[in-house]
Design a protein around this motif. Structure first.
Motif, mmCIF file in Angstrom:
data_model
loop_
_atom_site.group_PDB
_atom_site.id
_atom_site.type_symbol
_atom_site.label_atom_id
_atom_site.label_comp_id
_atom_site.label_asym_id
_atom_site.label_seq_id
_atom_site.Cartn_x
_atom_site.Cartn_y
_atom_site.Cartn_z
ATOM 1 N N LYS A 50 4.422 -81.947 -42.336
ATOM 2 C CA LYS A 50 3.387 -81.678 -43.481
ATOM 3 C C LYS A 50 2.444 -80.649 -43.060
ATOM 4 N N ASP A 51 1.705 -80.609 -41.900
ATOM 5 C CA ASP A 51 0.692 -79.749 -41.749
ATOM 6 C C ASP A 51 0.939 -79.161 -40.321
ATOM 7 N N ILE A 52 1.721 -78.075 -40.146
ATOM 8 C CA ILE A 52 2.102 -77.382 -38.771
ATOM 9 C C ILE A 52 0.970 -76.611 -38.238
ATOM 10 N N GLY A 53 0.348 -76.995 -37.352
ATOM 11 C CA GLY A 53 -0.691 -76.295 -36.649
ATOM 12 C C GLY A 53 -0.274 -75.111 -35.498
ATOM 13 N N GLU A 54 0.840 -75.571 -34.712
ATOM 14 C CA GLU A 54 1.318 -74.843 -33.859
ATOM 15 C C GLU A 54 2.727 -74.852 -33.654
ATOM 16 N N SER A 55 3.247 -73.629 -33.424
ATOM 17 C CA SER A 55 4.638 -73.403 -32.929
ATOM 18 C C SER A 55 4.588 -72.916 -31.503
ATOM 19 N N TRP A 56 5.145 -73.852 -30.547
ATOM 20 C CA TRP A 56 5.218 -73.722 -28.937
ATOM 21 C C TRP A 56 6.429 -72.838 -28.985
ATOM 22 N N GLU A 57 6.507 -71.395 -28.673
ATOM 23 C CA GLU A 57 7.539 -70.614 -28.593
ATOM 24 C C GLU A 57 8.455 -70.767 -27.283
ATOM 25 N N ILE A 58 7.246 -70.718 -26.207
ATOM 26 C CA ILE A 58 7.967 -70.660 -24.899
ATOM 27 C C ILE A 58 7.140 -71.743 -23.976
#
Length: 321
Positions: free
Chosen positions: A33-41
């Motif tokens: 619903k509410d995506i705050g972060e995308s951890w890429e590595i």
């Protein structure tokens, strides 16, 4: 085969303050619903990245570290960090203000949490009109003042507001009180640590009516109460060049505006290289293997790679240790 541009599956985090820009603008795939972060590595325990492309697809970052060691990290990095990846790479979307927080230094983090500290930097990818960051205090205060202001819910009166726009960059040393304001999408480069002391959260509650935990006492020893902390970083934007943004003991970040084609020689660089695409798109080639990098994507180049060829029209952050 190690020497190719490696992509990882993004690890998406649902946050009380998150929004929809990581899906709608950065093309992340999720039903959260509410995506705050995308951890890429990430090599954070419980959130270790998994390769999504090429011969190593399906293998975890930890497996790569244990198998390839210094060939992936760089010989000196492997001597310092072993099979622990030293950086955590993220994209962040703040639909609402994040909590006011501080990160402890290496010494405190090791003693209290057996962790690295959390020195970090931000690059602003998008900012709504009127968006701002909180960075440091607007006047020097004492620890007892800090506690009193928190009790009286007046802590915001002594925090330093910084208006921001696309392209701004900031370096946040441990001990610096900070918060990302609403309406900002940014790239974050930091030490591998998930240790955060939350100071103030605007009295928000979650879906169950619960306020988030505050860490008032822990933060006292971690905070730098000075108003003389320099966080903003000015940098050049010379085309097809490495323009230094931040250089510290934990990482170095360059801004690379690519126009047409650019060949980079890493034969003398004893480090992995990370590219974060903060605008446009390009192809990245290593030893004849080519991968596309689009806005909001991240690629890891192993330390043994000698030459990288970039073709396209984009702005990249290049990160090494």
């Amino acid at each position: 085969m190690l020497n190719y541009p490696i992509k990882f599956q993004p690890i998406l985090k649902d946050k009380i303050w998150g929004g929809d820009k990581l899906v709608n603008n950065l093309n992340k795939k999720s039903n959260l619903k509410d995506i705050g972060e995308s951890w890429e590595i990430s090599d954070v325990e419980g959130d270790v990245s998994v390769v999504e492309n090429g011969p190593l697809k399906g293998r975890s970052l930890k497996e790569l570290l244990e198998t390839y060691k210094g060939d992936l990290l760089g010989k000196n990095n492997f001597a310092n960090f072993g099979t622990n990846f030293p950086l955590l790479i993220k994209f962040i979307d703040a639909k609402q203000d994040l909590s006011v927080q501080v990160h402890p230094n290496d010494e405190l983090s090791k003693m209290r949490h057996n962790s690295f500290g959390k020195t970090e930097m931000w690059y602003i990818m998008q900012a709504d009109e009127g968006s701002r960051l909180i960075l440091g205090f607007n006047k020097t205060i004492k620890a007892e003042d800090y506690v009193k202001l928190l009790e009286e819910k007046k802590i915001m009166s002594v925090l330093n507001d910084v208006p921001v726009e696309k392209g701004d960059a900031f370096f946040i040393e441990t001990g610096t009180v900070h918060a990302i304001g609403a309406g900002i999408v940014l790239a974050e480069i930091q030490q591998t640590s998930d240790i955060t002391y939350r100071i103030y959260d605007f009295d928000r509650v979650d879906d169950a009516g619960n306020e988030r935990e505050l860490h008032t006492e822990l933060a006292i020893d971690a905070l730098n109460f000075s108003d003389k902390i320099d966080t903003e970083r000015n940098y050049s934007s010379t085309k097809n060049s490495l323009n230094e943004v931040v250089k510290c003991e934990y990482f170095k970040t360059n801004f690379i505006p690519v126009e047409g084609a650019l060949e980079l020689d890493y034969s003398a660089t004893d480090s992995f290289v990370i590219f974060m695409c903060v605008e446009g798109n390009a192809t990245i080639s290593v030893e004849g293997t080519t991968e596309t990098i689009n806005f909001g994507e991240t690629i890891l180049i192993p330390a043994t790679a000698k030459n990288v060829i970039i073709k396209g029209d984009c702005n990249l952050l290049e990160v090494t240790v």
